[in-house]
Design a protein around this motif. Structure first.
Motif, short mmCIF file in Angstrom:
data_model
loop_
_atom_site.label_atom_id
_atom_site.label_comp_id
_atom_site.label_asym_id
_atom_site.label_seq_id
_atom_site.Cartn_x
_atom_site.Cartn_y
_atom_site.Cartn_z
N ILE A 94 2.67 10.89 -3.42
CA ILE A 94 3.52 11.89 -2.79
C ILE A 94 4.60 12.37 -3.77
CG2 ILE A 94 5.26 12.20 -0.96
CD1 ILE A 94 3.45 10.32 0.76
N GLU A 95 5.07 11.46 -4.60
CA GLU A 95 6.07 11.82 -5.61
C GLU A 95 5.50 12.82 -6.61
OE1 GLU A 95 9.74 9.19 -7.27
OE2 GLU A 95 7.73 8.41 -7.66
N GLN A 96 4.19 12.84 -6.76
CA GLN A 96 3.53 13.78 -7.66
C GLN A 96 3.26 15.13 -7.00
OE1 GLN A 96 -0.03 11.86 -9.26
NE2 GLN A 96 1.07 9.91 -9.41
N GLY A 97 3.73 15.30 -5.76
CA GLY A 97 3.64 16.60 -5.12
C GLY A 97 2.55 16.75 -4.08
N ASN A 105 11.24 3.77 4.04
CA ASN A 105 12.09 2.97 3.16
C ASN A 105 11.79 3.25 1.69
OD1 ASN A 105 13.34 1.80 5.35
ND2 ASN A 105 12.08 -0.06 5.32
N GLU A 106 10.51 3.44 1.37
CA GLU A 106 10.14 3.74 -0.01
C GLU A 106 10.68 5.11 -0.42
OE1 GLU A 106 8.63 2.63 -3.63
OE2 GLU A 106 8.73 1.42 -1.80
N PHE A 107 10.65 6.07 0.50
CA PHE A 107 11.20 7.40 0.20
C PHE A 107 12.72 7.33 -0.03
CE2 PHE A 107 7.65 9.68 2.80
CZ PHE A 107 6.75 9.41 1.79
N VAL A 108 13.39 6.55 0.81
CA VAL A 108 14.85 6.39 0.63
C VAL A 108 15.14 5.81 -0.74
CG1 VAL A 108 16.87 5.09 1.43
CG2 VAL A 108 15.37 6.20 3.09
N LYS A 109 14.40 4.79 -1.13
CA LYS A 109 14.61 4.14 -2.42
C LYS A 109 14.40 5.11 -3.58
CE LYS A 109 11.55 1.08 -3.82
NZ LYS A 109 10.79 -0.20 -3.84
N ARG A 110 13.46 6.04 -3.42
CA ARG A 110 13.11 6.97 -4.51
C ARG A 110 13.86 8.31 -4.42
NH1 ARG A 110 6.83 6.21 -6.11
NH2 ARG A 110 6.54 4.04 -5.42
N THR A 122 0.82 -1.21 0.00
CA THR A 122 0.00 0.00 0.00
C THR A 122 0.86 1.26 0.00
OG1 THR A 122 -1.85 -1.11 1.10
CG2 THR A 122 -1.74 1.28 1.32
N CYS A 123 1.94 1.24 0.77
CA CYS A 123 2.80 2.42 0.86
C CYS A 123 3.47 2.74 -0.48
CB CYS A 123 3.86 2.22 1.95
SG CYS A 123 3.18 2.35 3.62
N GLU A 124 3.71 1.75 -1.29
CA GLU A 124 4.27 2.02 -2.61
C GLU A 124 3.31 2.89 -3.44
OE1 GLU A 124 5.19 -1.71 -4.40
OE2 GLU A 124 6.83 -2.17 -3.01
#
Length: 317
Positions: free
Chosen positions: A42-45, A100-105, A34-36
């Motif tokens: 969030i990556e879209q602003g 972790n997903e933010f770190v990856k991206r 779900t977090c992905e």
């Protein structure tokens, strides 16, 4: 506060995929998936607050508590404390997976969980008609003892035994909303109103006290979205779109609805189940009538596509 502000209410399927995958590692993996999808948004602003259900998790805590009390004589865990426990544990799972997903991206955005209280009205009619079953099954003797000694409301459940029932009052105020607002203003992603928030009531001096009740997480998320002045409310559930006459031969999927249409469908009383889709529709109506611009109902995997108008059910004024 940013214009692209959204509140996402994620349902049980975002945390427990099915009855064969209820362990803590299974729940962690479901939260990761779900977090992905939330990270895509969030990556879209978007600046996002995340609400979540906790019904099964509270049930697990209550069951452990009941067994430990019977077998070892340990103290039982009150329902409001079960809510606090599960907010912390579920929040931990979601915030670690998002981190972790933010770190990856390469996204520089802190994540925090707020153990949230939600004020309800002590005079809410729901307190006179408790209907929400919680905890395990009891025999008739134990149910009678609980009713007399612990002031529990108990009901017989279709021949399977007796269960405790508690009220489900409407949320009035998210107590920690100012803190949530400030964290989001600082650019943080906040996990909050878990399970609708811990139900609390205020005395005549304004002091709060936990109470045995269950708050609908979609209503609480809609209230939070309105309080924050959010543009968008997303209710993430098990289906890609809302359907009229769900599961019947005449079933029809809906791409869009106006508030007036949604109210009409609710009034007909045949389209949306009271325990599942109906409160989600009502939560969207509440949000839009309080100034929200758009509400979306879809499943986690289709959040990004729904934002682009490619799927999901979009509700507007």
């Amino acid at each position: 506060m940013t214009d692209k502000l959204a509140v996402i209410a994620i349902g049980g399927n975002s945390l427990i995929a099915d009855k064969q995958h209820q362990s803590i590692p299974d729940q962690y993996q479901a939260a990761k998936d779900t977090c992905e999808h939330i990270a895509d948004m969030i990556e879209q602003g978007w600046t996002v607050a995340i609400g979540h259900g906790n019904g099964p998790q509270v049930g697990f805590v209550l069951r452990r508590s009941e067994i430990a009390h019977r077998v070892e004589g340990l103290h039982e865990v009150p329902l409001d404390v079960c809510g606090a426990d599960t907010q912390g544990a579920t929040g931990y799972s979601l915030q670690q997976n998002l981190y972790n997903e933010f770190v990856k991206r390469g996204i520089n955005k802190p994540v925090a969980t707020i153990v949230t209280q939600t004020e309800v009205d002590r005079a809410d009619p729901a307190f006179k008609n408790p209907t929400k079953p919680i905890g395990g099954f009891m025999d008739a003797d134990e149910a009678q003892s609980r009713r007399e000694n612990d002031s529990w409301d108990v009901v017989e459940d279709a021949g399977r035994g007796w269960r405790r029932v508690v009220p489900s009052p409407l949320p009035k105020r998210v107590v920690e909303e100012p803190a949530i607002h400030n964290l989001m203003e600082a650019g943080m992603c906040v996990i909050t109103v878990g399970g609708g928030g811990i139900p609390v009531v205020a005395d005549d001096k304004g002091q709060l006290e936990g109470i045995a009740a269950v708050i609908d997480k979609d209503y609480a998320s809609a209230l939070l979205a309105s309080s924050l002045g959010a543009e968008l409310l997303i209710i993430s559930t098990a289906v890609e779109k809302v359907a009229l006459s769900f599961g019947k031969p005449e079933q029809r999927w809906l791409d869009t609805m106006t508030v007036a249409e949604a109210k009409g469908y609710l009034a007909e009383g045949t389209h949306f189940a009271k325990g599942s889709m109906a409160p989600k529709i009502q939560a969207c109506i509440n949000f839009l009538e309080q100034g929200g611009k758009r509400a979306i109902i879809t499943n986690p995997a289709n959040i990004s596509r729904a934002l682009r108008g490619e799927t999901g059910t979009s509700i507007t004024n």
